[in-house]
Structures are given as structure tokens and as C-alpha cells.
Motif scaffolding. Sequence first.
Motif, PDB file in Angstrom:
ATOM      1  N   ILE A  18       0.839  -1.209   0.000  1.00  0.00           N
ATOM      2  CA  ILE A  18       0.000   0.000   0.000  1.00  0.00           C
ATOM      3  C   ILE A  18       0.865   1.246   0.000  1.00  0.00           C
ATOM      4  O   ILE A  18       0.606   2.212  -0.734  1.00  0.00           O
ATOM      5  N   ASP A  19       1.918   1.231   0.807  1.00  0.00           N
ATOM      6  CA  ASP A  19       2.814   2.382   0.899  1.00  0.00           C
ATOM      7  C   ASP A  19       3.434   2.722  -0.448  1.00  0.00           C
ATOM      8  O   ASP A  19       3.460   3.887  -0.862  1.00  0.00           O
ATOM      9  N   HIS A  20       3.900   1.730  -1.156  1.00  0.00           N
ATOM     10  CA  HIS A  20       4.619   1.994  -2.401  1.00  0.00           C
ATOM     11  C   HIS A  20       3.684   2.238  -3.587  1.00  0.00           C
ATOM     12  O   HIS A  20       4.134   2.700  -4.640  1.00  0.00           O
ATOM     13  N   MET A  21       2.411   1.949  -3.411  1.00  0.00           N
ATOM     14  CA  MET A  21       1.444   2.309  -4.446  1.00  0.00           C
ATOM     15  C   MET A  21       1.182   3.809  -4.467  1.00  0.00           C
ATOM     16  O   MET A  21       0.709   4.369  -5.451  1.00  0.00           O
ATOM     17  N   LEU A  22       1.523   4.486  -3.354  1.00  0.00           N
ATOM     18  CA  LEU A  22       1.221   5.910  -3.219  1.00  0.00           C
ATOM     19  C   LEU A  22       2.395   6.787  -3.625  1.00  0.00           C
ATOM     20  O   LEU A  22       2.512   7.916  -3.185  1.00  0.00           O
ATOM     21  N   SER A  23       3.272   6.271  -4.465  1.00  0.00           N
ATOM     22  CA  SER A  23       4.461   7.025  -4.886  1.00  0.00           C
ATOM     23  C   SER A  23       4.084   8.213  -5.775  1.00  0.00           C
ATOM     24  O   SER A  23       3.083   8.172  -6.491  1.00  0.00           O
ATOM     25  N   ASN A  24       4.903   9.245  -5.701  1.00  0.00           N
ATOM     26  CA  ASN A  24       4.709  10.431  -6.539  1.00  0.00           C
ATOM     27  C   ASN A  24       5.313  10.213  -7.925  1.00  0.00           C
ATOM     28  O   ASN A  24       6.449   9.763  -8.054  1.00  0.00           O
ATOM     29  N   VAL A  25       4.550  10.535  -8.954  1.00  0.00           N
ATOM     30  CA  VAL A  25       5.030  10.388 -10.329  1.00  0.00           C
ATOM     31  C   VAL A  25       5.669  11.697 -10.771  1.00  0.00           C
ATOM     32  O   VAL A  25       4.998  12.704 -10.907  1.00  0.00           O
ATOM     33  N   ARG A  26       6.984  11.677 -10.987  1.00  0.00           N
ATOM     34  CA  ARG A  26       7.692  12.882 -11.417  1.00  0.00           C
ATOM     35  C   ARG A  26       8.618  12.597 -12.600  1.00  0.00           C
ATOM     36  O   ARG A  26       9.441  13.432 -12.943  1.00  0.00           O
ATOM     37  N   THR A  27       8.488  11.426 -13.200  1.00  0.00           N
ATOM     38  CA  THR A  27       9.422  11.041 -14.251  1.00  0.00           C
ATOM     39  C   THR A  27       8.697  10.189 -15.278  1.00  0.00           C
ATOM     40  O   THR A  27       7.485   9.999 -15.203  1.00  0.00           O
ATOM     41  N   SER A  28       9.443   9.675 -16.224  1.00  0.00           N
ATOM     42  CA  SER A  28       8.838   8.845 -17.262  1.00  0.00           C
ATOM     43  C   SER A  28       8.262   7.571 -16.656  1.00  0.00           C
ATOM     44  O   SER A  28       8.645   7.145 -15.570  1.00  0.00           O
ATOM     45  N   ALA A  29       7.344   6.949 -17.380  1.00  0.00           N
ATOM     46  CA  ALA A  29       6.669   5.753 -16.868  1.00  0.00           C
ATOM     47  C   ALA A  29       7.660   4.636 -16.550  1.00  0.00           C
ATOM     48  O   ALA A  29       7.566   3.980 -15.509  1.00  0.00           O
ATOM     49  N   GLU A  30       8.630   4.428 -17.435  1.00  0.00           N
ATOM     50  CA  GLU A  30       9.587   3.341 -17.229  1.00  0.00           C
ATOM     51  C   GLU A  30      10.436   3.576 -15.992  1.00  0.00           C
ATOM     52  O   GLU A  30      10.625   2.673 -15.171  1.00  0.00           O
TER      53      GLU A  30
ATOM     54  N   PRO B 108       7.604   0.029   4.736  1.00  0.00           N
ATOM     55  CA  PRO B 108       6.833   1.154   4.181  1.00  0.00           C
ATOM     56  C   PRO B 108       7.536   2.490   4.432  1.00  0.00           C
ATOM     57  O   PRO B 108       7.031   3.352   5.134  1.00  0.00           O
ATOM     58  N   TYR B 109       8.714   2.659   3.824  1.00  0.00           N
ATOM     59  CA  TYR B 109       9.534   3.832   4.127  1.00  0.00           C
ATOM     60  C   TYR B 109       9.036   5.110   3.466  1.00  0.00           C
ATOM     61  O   TYR B 109       9.356   6.210   3.914  1.00  0.00           O
ATOM     62  N   LYS B 110       8.269   5.011   2.394  1.00  0.00           N
ATOM     63  CA  LYS B 110       7.865   6.221   1.679  1.00  0.00           C
ATOM     64  C   LYS B 110       6.932   7.088   2.527  1.00  0.00           C
ATOM     65  O   LYS B 110       7.082   8.303   2.580  1.00  0.00           O
ATOM     66  N   ALA B 111       5.974   6.466   3.189  1.00  0.00           N
ATOM     67  CA  ALA B 111       5.077   7.219   4.059  1.00  0.00           C
ATOM     68  C   ALA B 111       5.867   7.856   5.204  1.00  0.00           C
ATOM     69  O   ALA B 111       5.592   8.989   5.615  1.00  0.00           O
ATOM     70  N   PHE B 112       6.871   7.133   5.709  1.00  0.00           N
ATOM     71  CA  PHE B 112       7.687   7.664   6.797  1.00  0.00           C
ATOM     72  C   PHE B 112       8.419   8.933   6.375  1.00  0.00           C
ATOM     73  O   PHE B 112       8.391   9.948   7.081  1.00  0.00           O
ATOM     74  N   PHE B 113       9.070   8.894   5.204  1.00  0.00           N
ATOM     75  CA  PHE B 113       9.828  10.065   4.768  1.00  0.00           C
ATOM     76  C   PHE B 113       8.916  11.233   4.411  1.00  0.00           C
ATOM     77  O   PHE B 113       9.307  12.400   4.565  1.00  0.00           O
ATOM     78  N   ARG B 114       7.714  10.949   3.947  1.00  0.00           N
ATOM     79  CA  ARG B 114       6.787  12.046   3.667  1.00  0.00           C
ATOM     80  C   ARG B 114       6.402  12.788   4.946  1.00  0.00           C
ATOM     81  O   ARG B 114       6.060  13.973   4.904  1.00  0.00           O
ATOM     82  N   LYS B 115       6.494  12.100   6.075  1.00  0.00           N
ATOM     83  CA  LYS B 115       6.155  12.721   7.357  1.00  0.00           C
ATOM     84  C   LYS B 115       7.325  13.505   7.940  1.00  0.00           C
ATOM     85  O   LYS B 115       7.142  14.585   8.500  1.00  0.00           O
ATOM     86  N   VAL B 116       8.534  12.938   7.837  1.00  0.00           N
ATOM     87  CA  VAL B 116       9.668  13.542   8.551  1.00  0.00           C
ATOM     88  C   VAL B 116      10.431  14.579   7.731  1.00  0.00           C
ATOM     89  O   VAL B 116      11.162  15.401   8.292  1.00  0.00           O
ATOM     90  N   VAL B 117      10.290  14.557   6.416  1.00  0.00           N
ATOM     91  CA  VAL B 117      10.976  15.545   5.576  1.00  0.00           C
ATOM     92  C   VAL B 117      10.004  16.673   5.268  1.00  0.00           C
ATOM     93  O   VAL B 117       8.887  16.433   4.790  1.00  0.00           O
ATOM     94  N   SER B 118      10.392  17.896   5.553  1.00  0.00           N
ATOM     95  CA  SER B 118       9.503  19.036   5.339  1.00  0.00           C
ATOM     96  C   SER B 118       9.186  19.214   3.859  1.00  0.00           C
ATOM     97  O   SER B 118       9.959  18.785   2.985  1.00  0.00           O
ATOM     98  N   LYS B 119       8.069  19.830   3.593  1.00  0.00           N
ATOM     99  CA  LYS B 119       7.654  20.060   2.207  1.00  0.00           C
ATOM    100  C   LYS B 119       8.677  20.916   1.476  1.00  0.00           C
ATOM    101  O   LYS B 119       8.987  20.677   0.306  1.00  0.00           O
ATOM    102  N   GLU B 120       9.225  21.911   2.176  1.00  0.00           N
ATOM    103  CA  GLU B 120      10.211  22.806   1.562  1.00  0.00           C
ATOM    104  C   GLU B 120      11.479  22.041   1.187  1.00  0.00           C
ATOM    105  O   GLU B 120      12.032  22.215   0.090  1.00  0.00           O
ATOM    106  N   ASP B 121      11.953  21.184   2.096  1.00  0.00           N
ATOM    107  CA  ASP B 121      13.162  20.412   1.809  1.00  0.00           C
ATOM    108  C   ASP B 121      12.923  19.431   0.658  1.00  0.00           C
ATOM    109  O   ASP B 121      13.773  19.268  -0.227  1.00  0.00           O
ATOM    110  N   ALA B 122      11.767  18.779   0.680  1.00  0.00           N
ATOM    111  CA  ALA B 122      11.456  17.821  -0.374  1.00  0.00           C
ATOM    112  C   ALA B 122      11.431  18.503  -1.734  1.00  0.00           C
ATOM    113  O   ALA B 122      11.965  17.973  -2.719  1.00  0.00           O
ATOM    114  N   GLU B 123      10.833  19.672  -1.815  1.00  0.00           N
ATOM    115  CA  GLU B 123      10.778  20.407  -3.076  1.00  0.00           C
ATOM    116  C   GLU B 123      12.175  20.804  -3.535  1.00  0.00           C
ATOM    117  O   GLU B 123      12.481  20.776  -4.733  1.00  0.00           O
TER     118      GLU B 123
END
Length: 276
Positions: free
Chosen positions: A105-117, A135-150
Motif C-alpha cells: 500500500i505504501d509503495h502504491m502511493l508514490s509520486n510520479v515525477r518522471t517517465s513511466a519506465e 513502508p519507508y515512503k510514508a515515513f519520509f513524507r512525514k519527517v521531511v519538510s515540504k520545503e526540503d522535499a521540493e
Amino acid sequence: ETANLPEVTPEQRAENDRRLAIEDSIRNAYVGKFISEEAARNFARDYKLDRDAVAKILVAARGNYRVIREFMTRLRSDNSRKGGIDLLQQISAKDLRDVRLEVLIDHMLSNVRTSAEYFRKYVRNPRVSNEMLTPYKAFFRKVVSKEDAEAYVAQPMKLVEWVAENIRVDKHCNLGGDPISPEGVWRTRLADAHSRDIFFVSMARSMGIPARIDEVTGKVQLMKEEGALDVDLDCKDTVFMEELVSQKGRLVAEYSPVKSLDDPKYYSHFTLSKVT
């Protein structure tokens, strides 16, 4: 070999054969509870999923088929069905047999920012190396600020710099050898080199940045449309962290399958010694 086996009586041999038969019956009873191809196809039909793909996945999942089936029942839209099946096709046969529902479930919620492949292989794919899937993706979305991620998405080398400066590598901190989880590295800011590399790739993928550890060279790489970019996570001096992409080429090795070897594997059956 010249095995020196002890002599046994006919009674001892009979008792051992009896115990072997019991072991086989227990194993076969367990395997008999795995989903059949027919049942898998019926499930796919009921949930409007690709029957061939679903049957292959569920049968391969063996004792973990209930987890995989539960994940598939949560795929509601056409896009999610397509993405969910693709995710299950990306992970290894071993992962199909023991992956947990929350990981899928965690990895199905990935952000698409690149080509499909690149998204399929180097973002949504939960497997980086030989780590336990989490399920590390949900964890990093919580601990990394939106500004840093951008900022990291805009300039991935800033993430390279952050990891080089903030994660201390100690080869003695993980004598057991199993990789430390990405979450564990984040919390302690300490890891062996391999766990640090897995941490970087996991953190990048959680932000939709394609990254990998090259299976052949072991180098950490950011994946760009122009090719793979090797990154140096040991370099503390950002002056040397230039975004240079190596020249991209293609090497084709032809092989005619024989009865004893259908598909030769790199390292096991062949290697490349030099590319000029």
C-alpha cells in the motif's frame, strides 16, 4: 565423496522412512492450501483484473497469496489496477512470498515525477538491494519538510550533499550484516556504508526521484533520461559534486539458448572485463 555412513538396522531404516513420510505429508498439506490457478483466475474475473497476470502472481505468492489477494481487492480504479499489478510484477518472486500488505500500500502511493519506465523501476519499486521491505515512503513524507522535499526534487544533488554530511558511516555499527532499515538510519544518523546507500535511494524514491544501486557495479546512481549519474555519498566537499552524466551507450550480447542453459546470468555464467 567417500561418505562414511553409519550402519543402521532394518528397524531403524523403517522408522526413518516413516518420519520422512510424515514430514512430506505435513509439507504437502500446507502446500495444498495454496491458491490454485483456477481459483486465481476466478478471483481475477470477479474483480475485473488481468486473468493471466493475476493467476501467475497469486500462484507464485504461494503461502503469502492471501496478502497479495487482499492488496488486489483494494485496487478500485482502472489506473490503480494497472499500477498495482505492475508493482507486483516489479518485485521479486521471493518478495511475493513474504511482502506485507502495508508495504504494498505504501509503495502504491508514490509520486510520479518522471517517465513511466523510470517510475516503475526506480521510484515505485520498493526493492533497492537486499534489505527487508518496509513502508519507508510514508515515513519520509512525514519527517521531511515540504520545503526540503521540493528543494531535493528540484536539485537532487542537494540530497546527495545532505546524506554525505549528516549520515555517519561506521563499518562496526552493523556487525550482523543485515541492512539497517531506512527509518533506522534516519533516526540514528548512523549506518554501515551499504545501509547508507540503501537509505539514500529509499529517501530519493520517496520524493519521486528515480534512483538505484547498480546491480553490477554497486554504485549509487540517480537515474535521468540522459542516463545514470553516479553519486559519491562519501564526499563531504560539495565543490566536487558536479552533475555530470556519463556518455550513454548500448551493449548487446547475443546468446543462443541450449538445453542445459536457457538464459545465462551475469557473474554466474559470464562477465565483462573491459569496455573501451
